[in-house]
Scaffold this motif. Structure first.
Motif, PDB file in Angstrom:
ATOM      1  N   TRP A   1       1.081  -1.294   0.101  1.00  0.00           N
ATOM      2  CA  TRP A   1       0.431   0.146  -0.318  1.00  0.00           C
ATOM      3  C   TRP A   1       0.853   0.810  -0.196  1.00  0.00           C
ATOM      4  O   TRP A   1       2.184   0.874   0.253  1.00  0.00           O
ATOM      5  CB  TRP A   1      -0.735  -0.256   1.027  1.00  0.00           C
ATOM      6  CG  TRP A   1      -0.491  -0.321   2.432  1.00  0.00           C
ATOM      7  CD1 TRP A   1      -0.320  -1.303   3.470  1.00  0.00           C
ATOM      8  CD2 TRP A   1       0.101   0.682   2.808  1.00  0.00           C
ATOM      9  NE1 TRP A   1       0.046  -0.892   4.434  1.00  0.00           N
ATOM     10  CE2 TRP A   1       0.928  -0.317   4.809  1.00  0.00           C
ATOM     11  CE3 TRP A   1       0.757   2.024   3.876  1.00  0.00           C
ATOM     12  CZ2 TRP A   1       1.168   0.912   5.857  1.00  0.00           C
ATOM     13  CZ3 TRP A   1       1.428   2.976   4.105  1.00  0.00           C
ATOM     14  CH2 TRP A   1       1.650   1.716   5.666  1.00  0.00           C
TER      15      TRP A   1
ATOM     16  N   GLY B   1       0.744   5.636   0.994  1.00  0.00           N
ATOM     17  CA  GLY B   1       0.104   6.325   2.025  1.00  0.00           C
ATOM     18  C   GLY B   1       0.633   7.952   1.529  1.00  0.00           C
ATOM     19  O   GLY B   1       2.247   7.797   1.310  1.00  0.00           O
ATOM     20  N   THR B   2       0.977   9.137   1.917  1.00  0.00           N
ATOM     21  CA  THR B   2       1.373  10.312   2.039  1.00  0.00           C
ATOM     22  C   THR B   2       0.719  10.823   3.055  1.00  0.00           C
ATOM     23  O   THR B   2      -0.142  10.763   4.435  1.00  0.00           O
ATOM     24  CB  THR B   2       0.625  11.303   1.251  1.00  0.00           C
ATOM     25  OG1 THR B   2      -0.471  10.837   0.982  1.00  0.00           O
ATOM     26  CG2 THR B   2       0.937  10.362  -0.297  1.00  0.00           C
ATOM     27  N   ARG B   3       1.802  12.136   3.604  1.00  0.00           N
ATOM     28  CA  ARG B   3       1.584  12.842   5.185  1.00  0.00           C
ATOM     29  C   ARG B   3       1.351  14.181   4.356  1.00  0.00           C
ATOM     30  O   ARG B   3       2.728  14.706   3.730  1.00  0.00           O
ATOM     31  CB  ARG B   3       2.769  12.657   5.733  1.00  0.00           C
ATOM     32  CG  ARG B   3       1.812  11.112   6.294  1.00  0.00           C
ATOM     33  CD  ARG B   3       0.534  11.131   7.083  1.00  0.00           C
ATOM     34  NE  ARG B   3       0.244   9.890   7.713  1.00  0.00           N
ATOM     35  CZ  ARG B   3      -0.211   8.632   7.072  1.00  0.00           C
ATOM     36  NH1 ARG B   3      -0.633   8.752   5.918  1.00  0.00           N
ATOM     37  NH2 ARG B   3      -0.438   7.835   7.999  1.00  0.00           N
TER      38      ARG B   3
ATOM     39  N   PHE C   1      -1.392  17.474  -0.779  1.00  0.00           N
ATOM     40  CA  PHE C   1      -2.596  17.708  -1.357  1.00  0.00           C
ATOM     41  C   PHE C   1      -3.148  16.255  -2.436  1.00  0.00           C
ATOM     42  O   PHE C   1      -4.051  16.115  -2.418  1.00  0.00           O
ATOM     43  CB  PHE C   1      -3.312  19.192  -1.684  1.00  0.00           C
ATOM     44  CG  PHE C   1      -3.089  19.942  -0.861  1.00  0.00           C
ATOM     45  CD1 PHE C   1      -4.097  20.000  -0.207  1.00  0.00           C
ATOM     46  CD2 PHE C   1      -2.055  21.020  -0.675  1.00  0.00           C
ATOM     47  CE1 PHE C   1      -4.103  21.284   0.929  1.00  0.00           C
ATOM     48  CE2 PHE C   1      -2.380  21.730   0.303  1.00  0.00           C
ATOM     49  CZ  PHE C   1      -3.246  21.696   0.925  1.00  0.00           C
ATOM     50  N   ALA C   2      -1.713  16.383  -2.796  1.00  0.00           N
ATOM     51  CA  ALA C   2      -2.210  15.331  -3.636  1.00  0.00           C
ATOM     52  C   ALA C   2      -2.566  13.749  -3.496  1.00  0.00           C
ATOM     53  O   ALA C   2      -1.958  13.769  -1.986  1.00  0.00           O
ATOM     54  CB  ALA C   2      -0.547  14.906  -4.658  1.00  0.00           C
ATOM     55  N   ASP C   3      -3.300  13.393  -4.968  1.00  0.00           N
ATOM     56  CA  ASP C   3      -3.690  11.982  -4.154  1.00  0.00           C
ATOM     57  C   ASP C   3      -3.144  11.108  -5.153  1.00  0.00           C
ATOM     58  O   ASP C   3      -3.655   9.680  -5.073  1.00  0.00           O
ATOM     59  CB  ASP C   3      -5.374  11.796  -4.459  1.00  0.00           C
ATOM     60  CG  ASP C   3      -5.983  11.879  -6.226  1.00  0.00           C
ATOM     61  OD1 ASP C   3      -5.047  12.705  -6.582  1.00  0.00           O
ATOM     62  OD2 ASP C   3      -6.977  11.550  -6.282  1.00  0.00           O
ATOM     63  N   ASP C   4      -1.986  11.215  -5.790  1.00  0.00           N
ATOM     64  CA  ASP C   4      -1.454  10.168  -6.484  1.00  0.00           C
ATOM     65  C   ASP C   4       0.361  10.386  -6.189  1.00  0.00           C
ATOM     66  O   ASP C   4       0.720  11.571  -5.680  1.00  0.00           O
ATOM     67  CB  ASP C   4      -1.747  10.134  -7.863  1.00  0.00           C
ATOM     68  CG  ASP C   4      -1.287  11.512  -8.731  1.00  0.00           C
ATOM     69  OD1 ASP C   4      -0.984  12.681  -7.792  1.00  0.00           O
ATOM     70  OD2 ASP C   4      -1.199  11.013 -10.208  1.00  0.00           O
TER      71      ASP C   4
ATOM     72  N   THR D   1       2.090  14.172  -5.381  1.00  0.00           N
ATOM     73  CA  THR D   1       2.907  14.049  -4.457  1.00  0.00           C
ATOM     74  C   THR D   1       4.379  14.797  -4.937  1.00  0.00           C
ATOM     75  O   THR D   1       5.377  15.366  -4.431  1.00  0.00           O
ATOM     76  CB  THR D   1       3.097  12.623  -3.248  1.00  0.00           C
ATOM     77  OG1 THR D   1       1.446  12.671  -3.301  1.00  0.00           O
ATOM     78  CG2 THR D   1       3.787  12.318  -2.072  1.00  0.00           C
TER      79      THR D   1
ATOM     80  N   GLU E   1       4.625  18.449  -6.008  1.00  0.00           N
ATOM     81  CA  GLU E   1       4.490  19.557  -4.625  1.00  0.00           C
ATOM     82  C   GLU E   1       5.648  19.290  -3.643  1.00  0.00           C
ATOM     83  O   GLU E   1       5.879  20.136  -3.279  1.00  0.00           O
ATOM     84  CB  GLU E   1       3.608  18.764  -3.492  1.00  0.00           C
ATOM     85  CG  GLU E   1       1.946  18.823  -4.001  1.00  0.00           C
ATOM     86  CD  GLU E   1       0.878  18.771  -3.236  1.00  0.00           C
ATOM     87  OE1 GLU E   1       1.133  18.755  -1.460  1.00  0.00           O
ATOM     88  OE2 GLU E   1       0.497  17.989  -3.319  1.00  0.00           O
TER      89      GLU E   1
ATOM     90  N   GLN F   1       6.196  16.879   4.804  1.00  0.00           N
ATOM     91  CA  GLN F   1       5.247  16.414   3.251  1.00  0.00           C
ATOM     92  C   GLN F   1       6.352  14.635   3.536  1.00  0.00           C
ATOM     93  O   GLN F   1       7.264  14.338   3.688  1.00  0.00           O
ATOM     94  CB  GLN F   1       5.221  16.586   1.998  1.00  0.00           C
ATOM     95  CG  GLN F   1       5.197  17.859   2.651  1.00  0.00           C
ATOM     96  CD  GLN F   1       5.643  19.222   0.907  1.00  0.00           C
ATOM     97  OE1 GLN F   1       6.596  18.553   0.231  1.00  0.00           O
ATOM     98  NE2 GLN F   1       4.527  19.256  -0.504  1.00  0.00           N
TER      99      GLN F   1
ATOM    100  N   LEU G   1       6.214  10.295   1.639  1.00  0.00           N
ATOM    101  CA  LEU G   1       5.263   9.587   1.208  1.00  0.00           C
ATOM    102  C   LEU G   1       5.904   8.005   1.749  1.00  0.00           C
ATOM    103  O   LEU G   1       7.474   7.855   1.716  1.00  0.00           O
ATOM    104  CB  LEU G   1       5.830   9.328  -0.602  1.00  0.00           C
ATOM    105  CG  LEU G   1       5.901   8.099  -1.203  1.00  0.00           C
ATOM    106  CD1 LEU G   1       4.000   8.036  -1.703  1.00  0.00           C
ATOM    107  CD2 LEU G   1       6.416   7.990  -2.155  1.00  0.00           C
TER     108      LEU G   1
END
Length: 152
Positions: free
Chosen positions: A27, A29-31, A34-37, A41, A44, A94, A96
Motif C-alpha cells: 500500500w 500513503g502520504t502525509r 494535497f495530491a492523491d497520487d 506528491t 509538491e 511532506q 510518501l
C-alpha cells in the motif's frame, strides 16, 4: 524493529524505486500533501524543496523494518511511521509512505521532504540516534508484553 536513513537529491528517482515492481507494493500513503497520487506528491515535494536554496539534498529516506516474528497490521505500521516522524521532528513535513511486501519481514519506506512548510531544511544532525530512540520507544511495549527483559 530497526530504522535506517539516508539523504538524496531526487524525489522522482526514489519514488520510482519505491513504487517500481507493483507486486512488491502492499500500500501507499502520504502525509501533508494535497495530491492523491505519487506523481502529484513528487511535484509538491519538489516545489516545497525549492523554498530552500541552500538544501542540496532535500530527500530523506527512512526504512523501518519489523522483526520477522512481528505481524503488524496496516494501522500499526502507519502509527509507527507517524510516531517516528513526530519523534524526530518531521511530523509536519511532506512524506510518501510505501509498504513493501517483498520480504519475509514487514517493512516500510518513507520518503520525507527535509524542507518543511516554513522553507527551512530539517537538520540530519544525530538523525540516526533520534531514529533509534524512537523505534526503541515503539518496540519496548511489545517486548514487555512478550515477556522479554525490559528494565522497569
Amino acid at each position: 524493529m530497526v530504522a535506517s536513513a539516508s539523504t538524496g537529491s531526487s524525489f522522482g528517482d526514489l519514488a520510482s524505486y519505491l513504487g517500481g515492481g507493483e507486486e512488491r507494493v502492499g500500500w501507499v500513503g502520504t502525509r501533508n500533501v494535497f495530491a492523491d497520487d505519487v506523481p502529484g506528491t513528487v511535484a509538491e515535494m519538489r516545489e516545497q524543496a525549492a523554498l530552500s536554496s541552500k538544501c542540496e539534498k532535500p530527500v530523506y529516506h527512512v526504512t523501518i523494518a519489523f522483526d520477522p516474528s512481528d505481524n503488524p497490521t496496516e494501522a500499526e505500521i502507519r502509527g509507527t511511521v507517524d510516531r517516528t516522524l513526530r519523534d524526530v521532528g518531521l511530523g509536519d513535513h511532506q512524506a510518501l509512505i510505501v509498504r513493501h511486501v517483498d520480504r519475509e519481514h514487514a517493512h516500510v519506506h518513507v520518503m520525507v521532504n527535509r524542507v518543511g512548510p516554513d522553507g527551512r531544511a530539517w537538520s540530519t544532525s544525530n538523525d540516526r540516534r533520534r531514529l533509534r530512540a524512537s523505534v526503541d520507544l515503539v518496540d519496548r511495549p511489545r517486548r514487555s508484553v512478550a515477556g522479554e527483559g525490559v528494565p522497569r
